[in-house]
Write a protein that holds these residues in place. Structure first.
Motif, PDB file in Angstrom:
ATOM      1  N   ARG A 164       0.835  -1.215   0.000  1.00 26.58           N
ATOM      2  CA  ARG A 164       0.000   0.000   0.000  1.00 26.58           C
ATOM      3  C   ARG A 164       0.864   1.257   0.000  1.00 26.58           C
ATOM      4  O   ARG A 164       0.594   2.216  -0.732  1.00 26.58           O
ATOM      5  N   VAL A 165       1.927   1.249   0.798  1.00 27.34           N
ATOM      6  CA  VAL A 165       2.816   2.412   0.852  1.00 27.34           C
ATOM      7  C   VAL A 165       3.513   2.592  -0.497  1.00 27.34           C
ATOM      8  O   VAL A 165       3.630   3.707  -1.002  1.00 27.34           O
ATOM      9  N   GLU A 223       2.347   1.690  -3.376  1.00 27.44           N
ATOM     10  CA  GLU A 223       1.300   2.194  -4.265  1.00 27.44           C
ATOM     11  C   GLU A 223       1.133   3.710  -4.105  1.00 27.44           C
ATOM     12  O   GLU A 223       1.034   4.445  -5.083  1.00 27.44           O
ATOM     13  N   LEU A 224       1.114   4.172  -2.861  1.00 23.49           N
ATOM     14  CA  LEU A 224       0.978   5.611  -2.595  1.00 23.49           C
ATOM     15  C   LEU A 224       2.178   6.397  -3.133  1.00 23.49           C
ATOM     16  O   LEU A 224       2.009   7.451  -3.748  1.00 23.49           O
ATOM     17  N   LEU A 225       3.391   5.884  -2.902  1.00 25.82           N
ATOM     18  CA  LEU A 225       4.588   6.564  -3.384  1.00 25.82           C
ATOM     19  C   LEU A 225       4.617   6.596  -4.915  1.00 25.82           C
ATOM     20  O   LEU A 225       4.926   7.639  -5.508  1.00 25.82           O
ATOM     21  N   ASP A 226       4.280   5.473  -5.531  1.00 24.03           N
ATOM     22  CA  ASP A 226       4.274   5.422  -7.000  1.00 24.03           C
ATOM     23  C   ASP A 226       3.250   6.393  -7.592  1.00 24.03           C
ATOM     24  O   ASP A 226       3.530   7.078  -8.580  1.00 24.03           O
ATOM     25  N   SER A 229      10.352   0.064   6.583  1.00 26.05           N
ATOM     26  CA  SER A 229       9.713   0.152   7.905  1.00 26.05           C
ATOM     27  C   SER A 229       8.317  -0.464   7.921  1.00 26.05           C
ATOM     28  O   SER A 229       7.708  -0.587   8.976  1.00 26.05           O
ATOM     29  N   CYS A 230       7.817  -0.842   6.761  1.00 30.49           N
ATOM     30  CA  CYS A 230       6.449  -1.344   6.640  1.00 30.49           C
ATOM     31  C   CYS A 230       6.432  -2.870   6.681  1.00 30.49           C
ATOM     32  O   CYS A 230       7.307  -3.527   6.117  1.00 30.49           O
ATOM     33  N   PRO A 231       5.424  -3.434   7.316  1.00 30.43           N
ATOM     34  CA  PRO A 231       5.297  -4.893   7.302  1.00 30.43           C
ATOM     35  C   PRO A 231       4.931  -5.388   5.905  1.00 30.43           C
ATOM     36  O   PRO A 231       4.379  -4.651   5.098  1.00 30.43           O
TER      37      PRO A 231
END
Length: 132
Positions: free
Chosen positions: A61-62, A64-67, A121-123
């Protein structure tokens, strides 16, 4: 109040539009507002708010947000390129385009230089979060 006039313009193969123009009184009111208004710059971003909680979100998800943010930023930079080529830009407009470009380039560079650290830092998935 006599500050603005508009004219309906019919267009072929396009929706009709209204063209607005400030009257002399409108230009005076606008100048008064520009002279007395505060020039604070605020940053309110759902993107930044969500990323503050990145360690609680799955890595996909992170990413996806960064992209998506990078794609949006690149589109904005292309739009600024287009606007820079317009003729008869006033110095204030040139400054604003340059300022916007600097902000977008800094945003892009920051994501490219620091995004991998955030992702680490993300699971891997949400299941890890639920069990914790």
């Amino acid at each position: 109040e006599g500050l603005v006039t508009f004219q309906k313009v019919e267009q072929d193969n396009r929706p009709n539009k209204k063209v607005y123009e400030l009257t002399e009184a409108g230009r005076g009111a606008c100048l008064n507002a520009l002279m007395s208004g505060e020039a604070r710059h605020r940053l309110r971003s759902e993107f930044i708010f969500i990323l503050a909680y990145a360690p609680f979100l799955p890595r996909w998800r992170v990413k996806e947000l960064l992209d998506q943010r990078l794609a949006d930023t690149n589109e904005t930079l292309k739009d600024l390129d287009r606007r820079e080529t317009e003729e008869a830009l006033q110095e204030g407009q040139k400054f604003c385009i340059g300022f916007g470009r600097a902000m977008m380039e800094a945003q892009r560079d920051y994501i490219l230089n620091h995004g991998a650290t955030l992702l680490k830092s993300c699971p891997e998935d949400v299941e890890m979060l639920v069990q914790a």
